[in-house]
Design a protein around this motif. Structure first.
Motif, mmCIF file in Angstrom:
data_model
loop_
_atom_site.group_PDB
_atom_site.id
_atom_site.type_symbol
_atom_site.label_atom_id
_atom_site.label_comp_id
_atom_site.label_asym_id
_atom_site.label_seq_id
_atom_site.Cartn_x
_atom_site.Cartn_y
_atom_site.Cartn_z
ATOM 1 N N ILE A 142 0.835 -1.207 0.000
ATOM 2 C CA ILE A 142 0.000 0.000 0.000
ATOM 3 C C ILE A 142 0.867 1.253 0.000
ATOM 4 C CG2 ILE A 142 -1.692 1.316 1.322
ATOM 5 C CD1 ILE A 142 -2.848 -1.320 2.282
ATOM 6 N N GLY A 143 1.968 1.221 0.757
ATOM 7 C CA GLY A 143 2.878 2.362 0.785
ATOM 8 C C GLY A 143 3.462 2.654 -0.584
ATOM 9 N N GLY A 144 3.824 1.601 -1.325
ATOM 10 C CA GLY A 144 4.322 1.802 -2.687
ATOM 11 C C GLY A 144 3.259 2.387 -3.603
ATOM 12 N N MET A 145 2.014 1.919 -3.447
ATOM 13 C CA MET A 145 0.916 2.458 -4.251
ATOM 14 C C MET A 145 0.676 3.937 -3.924
ATOM 15 S SD MET A 145 -1.673 -0.795 -3.844
ATOM 16 C CE MET A 145 -3.060 0.112 -4.492
ATOM 17 N N VAL A 146 0.698 4.265 -2.633
ATOM 18 C CA VAL A 146 0.490 5.654 -2.214
ATOM 19 C C VAL A 146 1.583 6.554 -2.778
ATOM 20 C CG1 VAL A 146 0.495 7.195 -0.204
ATOM 21 C CG2 VAL A 146 -0.810 5.077 -0.135
ATOM 22 N N LEU A 147 2.813 6.051 -2.768
ATOM 23 C CA LEU A 147 3.928 6.843 -3.296
ATOM 24 C C LEU A 147 3.757 7.100 -4.788
ATOM 25 C CD1 LEU A 147 6.629 8.099 -2.377
ATOM 26 C CD2 LEU A 147 7.754 6.007 -3.150
ATOM 27 N N GLN A 148 3.319 6.085 -5.532
ATOM 28 C CA GLN A 148 3.139 6.247 -6.969
ATOM 29 C C GLN A 148 1.966 7.157 -7.309
ATOM 30 O OE1 GLN A 148 5.123 5.091 -9.417
ATOM 31 N NE2 GLN A 148 6.497 4.309 -7.841
ATOM 32 N N ILE A 149 0.985 7.227 -6.419
ATOM 33 C CA ILE A 149 -0.217 8.021 -6.707
ATOM 34 C C ILE A 149 -0.094 9.449 -6.185
ATOM 35 C CG2 ILE A 149 -2.690 8.231 -6.242
ATOM 36 C CD1 ILE A 149 -2.795 5.175 -6.157
ATOM 37 N N PHE A 150 0.433 9.609 -4.966
ATOM 38 C CA PHE A 150 0.393 10.916 -4.300
ATOM 39 C C PHE A 150 1.737 11.629 -4.220
ATOM 40 C CE2 PHE A 150 -3.164 8.527 -2.414
ATOM 41 C CZ PHE A 150 -4.211 9.398 -2.680
ATOM 42 N N ALA A 151 2.808 11.003 -4.626
ATOM 43 C CA ALA A 151 4.126 11.633 -4.475
ATOM 44 C C ALA A 151 4.230 12.901 -5.312
ATOM 45 C CB ALA A 151 5.222 10.647 -4.878
ATOM 46 N N PRO A 152 4.937 13.920 -4.801
ATOM 47 C CA PRO A 152 5.144 15.142 -5.591
ATOM 48 C C PRO A 152 6.093 14.884 -6.761
ATOM 49 C CG PRO A 152 6.389 15.235 -3.536
ATOM 50 C CD PRO A 152 5.542 14.008 -3.456
ATOM 51 N N ASN A 153 5.902 15.651 -7.825
ATOM 52 C CA ASN A 153 6.751 15.639 -9.024
ATOM 53 C C ASN A 153 6.486 14.450 -9.952
ATOM 54 O OD1 ASN A 153 8.034 18.004 -8.131
ATOM 55 N ND2 ASN A 153 9.497 16.797 -6.914
ATOM 56 N N PHE A 154 6.310 13.234 -9.422
ATOM 57 C CA PHE A 154 6.117 12.102 -10.327
ATOM 58 C C PHE A 154 4.852 11.302 -10.005
ATOM 59 C CE2 PHE A 154 8.580 10.425 -6.793
ATOM 60 C CZ PHE A 154 7.966 9.211 -6.514
ATOM 61 N N ILE A 247 -7.971 3.303 21.232
ATOM 62 C CA ILE A 247 -7.608 4.642 20.756
ATOM 63 C C ILE A 247 -6.175 5.022 21.139
ATOM 64 C CG2 ILE A 247 -8.357 5.985 22.780
ATOM 65 C CD1 ILE A 247 -9.654 7.935 20.707
ATOM 66 N N SER A 248 -5.628 4.373 22.176
ATOM 67 C CA SER A 248 -4.240 4.658 22.556
ATOM 68 C C SER A 248 -3.258 3.697 21.890
ATOM 69 C CB SER A 248 -4.076 4.575 24.082
ATOM 70 O OG SER A 248 -4.326 3.261 24.538
ATOM 71 N N MET A 249 -3.771 2.703 21.163
ATOM 72 C CA MET A 249 -2.921 1.719 20.496
ATOM 73 C C MET A 249 -2.875 2.037 19.002
ATOM 74 S SD MET A 249 -2.489 0.007 23.296
ATOM 75 C CE MET A 249 -1.578 -1.430 22.756
ATOM 76 N N ILE A 250 -1.724 1.927 18.423
ATOM 77 C CA ILE A 250 -1.587 2.203 16.989
ATOM 78 C C ILE A 250 -0.526 1.280 16.425
ATOM 79 C CG2 ILE A 250 0.162 4.027 17.297
ATOM 80 C CD1 ILE A 250 -1.283 5.533 15.001
ATOM 81 N N GLY A 251 -0.794 0.777 15.230
ATOM 82 C CA GLY A 251 0.148 -0.118 14.582
ATOM 83 C C GLY A 251 1.434 0.592 14.176
ATOM 84 N N PHE A 252 2.448 -0.197 13.933
ATOM 85 C CA PHE A 252 3.747 0.373 13.570
ATOM 86 C C PHE A 252 3.866 0.606 12.067
ATOM 87 C CE2 PHE A 252 8.049 -0.552 11.980
ATOM 88 C CZ PHE A 252 8.748 0.487 12.566
ATOM 89 N N ASP A 253 3.346 -0.321 11.265
ATOM 90 C CA ASP A 253 3.634 -0.300 9.834
ATOM 91 C C ASP A 253 3.025 0.889 9.108
ATOM 92 O OD1 ASP A 253 1.180 -1.307 10.449
ATOM 93 O OD2 ASP A 253 1.414 -3.208 9.387
ATOM 94 N N ARG A 254 1.779 1.221 9.414
ATOM 95 C CA ARG A 254 1.103 2.296 8.669
ATOM 96 C C ARG A 254 1.781 3.654 8.844
ATOM 97 N NH1 ARG A 254 -5.116 3.893 9.920
ATOM 98 N NH2 ARG A 254 -5.326 5.741 8.610
ATOM 99 N N PRO A 255 1.979 4.180 10.070
ATOM 100 C CA PRO A 255 2.646 5.487 10.193
ATOM 101 C C PRO A 255 4.112 5.440 9.784
ATOM 102 C CG PRO A 255 2.256 4.538 12.359
ATOM 103 C CD PRO A 255 1.526 3.675 11.377
ATOM 104 N N PHE A 256 4.781 4.304 9.975
ATOM 105 C CA PHE A 256 6.204 4.212 9.628
ATOM 106 C C PHE A 256 6.396 4.246 8.114
ATOM 107 C CE2 PHE A 256 10.070 1.749 8.711
ATOM 108 C CZ PHE A 256 10.994 2.466 9.449
ATOM 109 N N ILE A 257 5.535 3.537 7.387
ATOM 110 C CA ILE A 257 5.688 3.457 5.934
ATOM 111 C C ILE A 257 5.198 4.724 5.244
ATOM 112 C CG2 ILE A 257 4.847 2.241 3.881
ATOM 113 C CD1 ILE A 257 4.940 -0.331 5.544
ATOM 114 N N LEU A 258 4.076 5.267 5.711
ATOM 115 C CA LEU A 258 3.529 6.467 5.079
ATOM 116 C C LEU A 258 4.230 7.739 5.542
ATOM 117 C CD1 LEU A 258 -0.328 5.753 5.151
ATOM 118 C CD2 LEU A 258 1.318 5.288 3.327
ATOM 119 N N GLY A 259 4.892 7.699 6.693
ATOM 120 C CA GLY A 259 5.546 8.883 7.222
ATOM 121 C C GLY A 259 6.891 9.149 6.581
ATOM 122 N N ASN A 260 7.418 10.343 6.810
ATOM 123 C CA ASN A 260 8.747 10.722 6.317
ATOM 124 C C ASN A 260 9.257 11.876 7.176
ATOM 125 O OD1 ASN A 260 7.910 13.366 4.841
ATOM 126 N ND2 ASN A 260 6.545 11.794 3.947
#
Length: 318
Positions: A142-154, A247-260
């Protein structure tokens, strides 16, 4: 009197005798056998590791057994609560989970109602499959798809926007656009799976209720409002309480992969904080302390929300 005694004695013979546990164990032995693996899973992977909670109160040394590490009391918690990074991560965790709850919780309910109202069976099956398929995709994909769709410039959307003569939208490089993208992608990934639960609840509604309402002249929206939603209200309440507890628990993969690095002020959450401060720095007592704090906060939210639900006249989890 003799006849009366005979009647009483016959009546007593029809009183069901209380069966012992061994009777039910023997009668339902195959059902109990099916419980072995689920119970073993929870005991081995959920309950036995709980002894590791004591690491939060020790200066843990990986070369020593847990109980031989020196005891430091609440020093790890004090250190955590004194750092600004922890409070920033806690704020971001509540913010992102709150948006998921506010915007993402109604999404599967709406999808389930829409799918249930479809008349074409083949289209309904295809739609269900397409909607819950993203749940089985890894966040790396999903992170790769998001990068290809929403990334700036390309990115795909960026190229379309520029071709129309508009300015580029920083979906992944500015804070608030990133939050919107993070929330939207999460809803897309999870809404279809939650939809299945509500479809199962809707399937249990007596069809005669809809037929009677239709005879009385109720339209489709009126039937949804007066029949569908009230009949699945119990399921909605239970799932809402469970979501409040997480609400106080959050997965690691989603914010780590989508974040920068550009959006670290918003993308750094409790799980990434534990990974960075607790695991990469080998501060295992810090990581355990933060995890224990998360669990206690989640327990408080779960208990309070369930208490409020019971007081309001609805049926909670317990």
């Amino acid at each position: 009197m003799d006849k009366a005694n005979v009647v009483v004695s016959k009546a007593q013979t029809f009183i069901p005798q209380k069966k012992g546990f061994m009777y039910y164990l023997k009668r339902d032995k195959y059902l109990y056998l099916l419980l072995i693996f689920p119970v073993a899973y929870f005991v081995i992977f959920k309950y036995l590791p709980m002894y590791g909670v004591v690491i939060a109160f020790k200066e843990y040394n990986i070369f020593l057994p847990v109980w031989e590490s020196p005891w430091i009391g609440f020093d790890a918690f004090k250190e955590v609560f004194r750092t600004n990074d922890f409070w920033r991560a806690l704020r971001n965790t509540f913010m992102l989970n709150g948006l998921d709850l506010l915007l993402g919780f109604p999404a599967p309910i709406i999808l389930a109602i829409i799918i249930n109202e479809l008349r074409s069976k083949w289209f309904k099956r295809v739609s269900q499959t397409m909607l819950y398929l993203p749940h089985f995709l890894s966040w790396v994909i999903i992170g790769g798809m998001v990068l290809q769709i929403f990334a700036p410039n390309f990115g795909l959307i960026d190229n379309i926007v520029k071709s129309l003569g508009f300015e580029s939208i920083p979906f992944l490089t500015e804070k608030w656009p990133w939050v919107a993208t993070y929330t939207a992608v999460g809803i897309w990934q999870n809404a279809g799976w939650g939809m299945i639960i509500y479809l199962a609840a809707i399937a249990g509604i007596n069809s005669e209720l809809y037929e009677a309402a239709e005879v009385d002249g109720a339209g489709r929206l009126r039937r949804i409002w007066n029949i569908t939603l009230p009949c699945i209200r119990g399921t909605i309440i239970i799932l809402f309480i469970l979501n409040i507890g997480r609400i106080s628990m959050i997965g690691f993969d989603r914010p780590f992969i989508l974040g920068n690095a550009s959006v670290k002020d918003f993308s750094d959450v409790i799980s990434t904080y534990v990974y960075r401060v607790g695991l990469q720095s080998s501060r295992y007592n810090i990581a355990t302390a933060v995890g224990l704090f998360q669990s206690l906060v989640g327990l408080v939210f779960l208990t309070v929300s369930n208490y409020i639900t019971n007081k309001s006249g609805e049926e909670g989890i317990w």
